[in-house]
Design an enzyme around this catalytic site. Structure first.
Site, PDB file in Angstrom:
ATOM      1  N   ASN A   1       0.908  -1.281  -0.144  1.00 40.87           N
ATOM      2  CA  ASN A   1       0.026   0.082   0.141  1.00 40.87           C
ATOM      3  C   ASN A   1       0.940   1.262   0.150  1.00 40.87           C
ATOM      4  O   ASN A   1       2.156   1.315   0.599  1.00 40.87           O
ATOM      5  CB  ASN A   1      -0.958   0.122   1.286  1.00 40.87           C
ATOM      6  CG  ASN A   1      -2.002  -0.913   1.276  1.00 40.87           C
ATOM      7  OD1 ASN A   1      -2.609  -1.396   0.406  1.00 40.87           O
ATOM      8  ND2 ASN A   1      -2.744  -1.078   2.244  1.00 40.87           N
TER       9      ASN A   1
ATOM     10  N   GLY B   1       2.160  -6.636   4.319  1.00 42.93           N
ATOM     11  CA  GLY B   1       3.235  -7.405   3.689  1.00 42.93           C
ATOM     12  C   GLY B   1       4.482  -6.930   3.283  1.00 42.93           C
ATOM     13  O   GLY B   1       5.418  -7.303   3.702  1.00 42.93           O
TER      14      GLY B   1
ATOM     15  N   ASN C   1       5.679  -3.933   4.633  1.00 41.59           N
ATOM     16  CA  ASN C   1       6.393  -3.779   5.620  1.00 41.59           C
ATOM     17  C   ASN C   1       7.096  -4.838   6.134  1.00 41.59           C
ATOM     18  O   ASN C   1       8.247  -4.514   6.734  1.00 41.59           O
ATOM     19  CB  ASN C   1       5.292  -3.249   6.775  1.00 41.59           C
ATOM     20  CG  ASN C   1       4.774  -1.928   6.563  1.00 41.59           C
ATOM     21  OD1 ASN C   1       5.208  -1.185   5.573  1.00 41.59           O
ATOM     22  ND2 ASN C   1       3.639  -1.715   7.234  1.00 41.59           N
TER      23      ASN C   1
ATOM     24  N   LEU D   1       0.996  -7.256  23.145  1.00 42.40           N
ATOM     25  CA  LEU D   1       0.190  -6.571  24.064  1.00 42.40           C
ATOM     26  C   LEU D   1       0.723  -4.937  24.144  1.00 42.40           C
ATOM     27  O   LEU D   1       0.590  -4.455  25.299  1.00 42.40           O
ATOM     28  CB  LEU D   1       0.248  -7.297  25.470  1.00 42.40           C
ATOM     29  CG  LEU D   1      -0.081  -8.693  25.473  1.00 42.40           C
ATOM     30  CD1 LEU D   1       0.232  -9.441  26.822  1.00 42.40           C
ATOM     31  CD2 LEU D   1      -1.716  -8.920  24.964  1.00 42.40           C
TER      32      LEU D   1
ATOM     33  N   GLU E   1       2.848  -3.515  27.156  1.00 38.72           N
ATOM     34  CA  GLU E   1       2.883  -4.654  28.324  1.00 38.72           C
ATOM     35  C   GLU E   1       3.710  -5.797  27.684  1.00 38.72           C
ATOM     36  O   GLU E   1       3.992  -6.760  28.298  1.00 38.72           O
ATOM     37  CB  GLU E   1       1.460  -5.024  28.641  1.00 38.72           C
ATOM     38  CG  GLU E   1       0.486  -4.288  29.254  1.00 38.72           C
ATOM     39  CD  GLU E   1      -0.734  -4.689  29.296  1.00 38.72           C
ATOM     40  OE1 GLU E   1      -0.954  -6.095  29.586  1.00 38.72           O
ATOM     41  OE2 GLU E   1      -1.637  -3.909  29.125  1.00 38.72           O
TER      42      GLU E   1
ATOM     43  N   THR F   1       3.453   3.105  14.103  1.00 37.35           N
ATOM     44  CA  THR F   1       2.947   2.329  12.918  1.00 37.35           C
ATOM     45  C   THR F   1       4.098   1.394  12.427  1.00 37.35           C
ATOM     46  O   THR F   1       5.221   1.593  12.435  1.00 37.35           O
ATOM     47  CB  THR F   1       2.826   3.417  11.900  1.00 37.35           C
ATOM     48  OG1 THR F   1       2.027   4.800  12.075  1.00 37.35           O
ATOM     49  CG2 THR F   1       2.198   2.827  10.683  1.00 37.35           C
TER      50      THR F   1
ATOM     51  N   GLY G   1       3.888  -3.584  14.779  1.00 45.01           N
ATOM     52  CA  GLY G   1       3.386  -5.044  14.782  1.00 45.01           C
ATOM     53  C   GLY G   1       4.248  -5.818  13.565  1.00 45.01           C
ATOM     54  O   GLY G   1       4.728  -7.050  13.884  1.00 45.01           O
ATOM     55  N   ASP G   2       4.282  -5.078  12.502  1.00 45.90           N
ATOM     56  CA  ASP G   2       5.012  -5.900  11.361  1.00 45.90           C
ATOM     57  C   ASP G   2       6.326  -5.843  11.657  1.00 45.90           C
ATOM     58  O   ASP G   2       7.144  -6.951  11.336  1.00 45.90           O
ATOM     59  CB  ASP G   2       4.995  -4.765  10.148  1.00 45.90           C
ATOM     60  CG  ASP G   2       3.294  -4.668   9.761  1.00 45.90           C
ATOM     61  OD1 ASP G   2       2.451  -5.703   9.753  1.00 45.90           O
ATOM     62  OD2 ASP G   2       3.139  -3.367   9.261  1.00 45.90           O
TER      63      ASP G   2
ATOM     64  N   ALA H   1      11.852  -0.179  16.088  1.00 49.88           N
ATOM     65  CA  ALA H   1      10.870   0.315  15.252  1.00 49.88           C
ATOM     66  C   ALA H   1      10.239   1.561  15.362  1.00 49.88           C
ATOM     67  O   ALA H   1       9.891   2.303  14.568  1.00 49.88           O
ATOM     68  CB  ALA H   1       9.939  -0.735  14.516  1.00 49.88           C
TER      69      ALA H   1
END
Length: 305
Positions: free
Chosen positions: A13, A43, A45, A221, A224, A249, A252-253, A283
């Site tokens: 994207n 994907g 990222n 989490l 956490e 942003t 998670g990737d 990151a």
């Protein structure tokens, strides 16, 4: 660590980010403060993050025949991602995410575009690459049928299947049985299991996913940290790292990339989750999902890996 060879099947994207003081009312025009065009897609990222860590990475995805598509391809290639097998879908535009940021909240409109056109036949054409890889890393920003087919091919060739179930949606057990490691965040774990964390013990939700056929559940989490449990094991926790947060942003990737890298480098699950937490922590210290992904040298320098 050996150099992992990973195939990423997922979205590509262009994130169009507008910063403004407030959201406009219906029919109102206001002036924004900044606009940024940022390469994104879960994907892409994750592929960039893996390449920066030193993995051999092939991206399987789709773009449109437009300037955004060319820009995104260049960005991934510059980061070391093999983009030779990305499909150009002339009938569709490159996927976009239009993001409006205010000091208090944000709103996002995603137009999947070419991502929605990535189909099983596109994955079938790269079966030899999957056969040669250590693992296949998947998300849910492309059609579910495509994700299922990629997982089936990976299983056929005895490869590790890692699924980042985002955005959350109901998943068939036929897919979950093929997944070695699933990586939901708190919201996605609740959506996948129907169990609200806080109202019931988190291990109950994790166990429900394990009973569906997944071998290991790693749940992020946020600040956490994370928790994980594999079959025949007990629930374990990994603390998060306190960092100077600039932009979350892509955190998670980054976590998924770090986890996949470490697992394919023959590190155990506990070590892999710890490494993923370090990659994710670094990151968030830079702006932009892909621009913020750390290199292996960054990880070693900061954490003395």
């Amino acid at each position: 660590m050996k150099q992992p060879n990973i195939v990423v099947v997922g979205s590509i994207n262009m994130d169009i980010v507008v910063k403004t003081s407030r959201f406009p009312e219906g029919g109102e025009t206001i002036l924004g403060d900044e606009i940024h065009f940022i390469p994104g897609g879960k994907g892409a990222n994750q592929a960039v993050a893996l390449a920066r860590l030193g993995a051999q990475v092939t991206m399987i995805g789709a773009i449109g025949l437009d300037p955004f598509g060319r820009t995104l391809m260049t960005s991934m290639v510059d980061s070391g991602v093999n983009c030779d097998y990305i499909k150009i879908k002339g009938e569709a535009s490159t996927g976009t995410a239009s993001i409006t940021l205010t000091p208090d909240e944000n709103s996002i409109v995603v137009v999947p575009g070419a991502n929605a056109k990535l189909d099983a036949s596109d994955v079938q054409q790269v079966e030899t690459l999957i056969h040669a890889a250590d693992a296949v890393l998947l998300q849910l920003e492309v059609p579910l049928e495509t994700v299922e087919y990629a997982a089936a091919l990976a299983e056929k060739h005895g490869k590790i299947v890692i699924l980042n179930p985002a955005p959350a949606q109901p998943l068939p057990e036929s897919l979950l049985r093929r997944v070695h490691v699933i990586t939901p965040n708190r919201t996605e774990l609740e959506a996948l299991t129907g169990i609200t964390l806080g109202e019931r013990p988190p291990e109950e939700a994790v166990d429900k996913l394990l009973e569906s056929g997944v071998r290991c559940v790693v749940t992020t989490l946020g600040s956490e940290g994370s928790m994980w449990k594999c079959r025949e094991g007990s629930l374990q926790r990994q603390s998060g790292y306190r960092m100077n947060v600039v932009d979350t942003t892509g955190a998670g990737d980054a976590f998924n990339a770090g986890l996949a890298y470490a697992l394919c480098a023959d590190r155990g699950i506990a070590d892999a989750v710890s490494f993923a937490a370090k990659v994710s922590g670094l990151a968030v210290t830079k702006f932009g999902a892909q621009d913020g992904m750390p290199t292996m040298a960054d990880v070693k320098t900061y954490f003395h890996e």
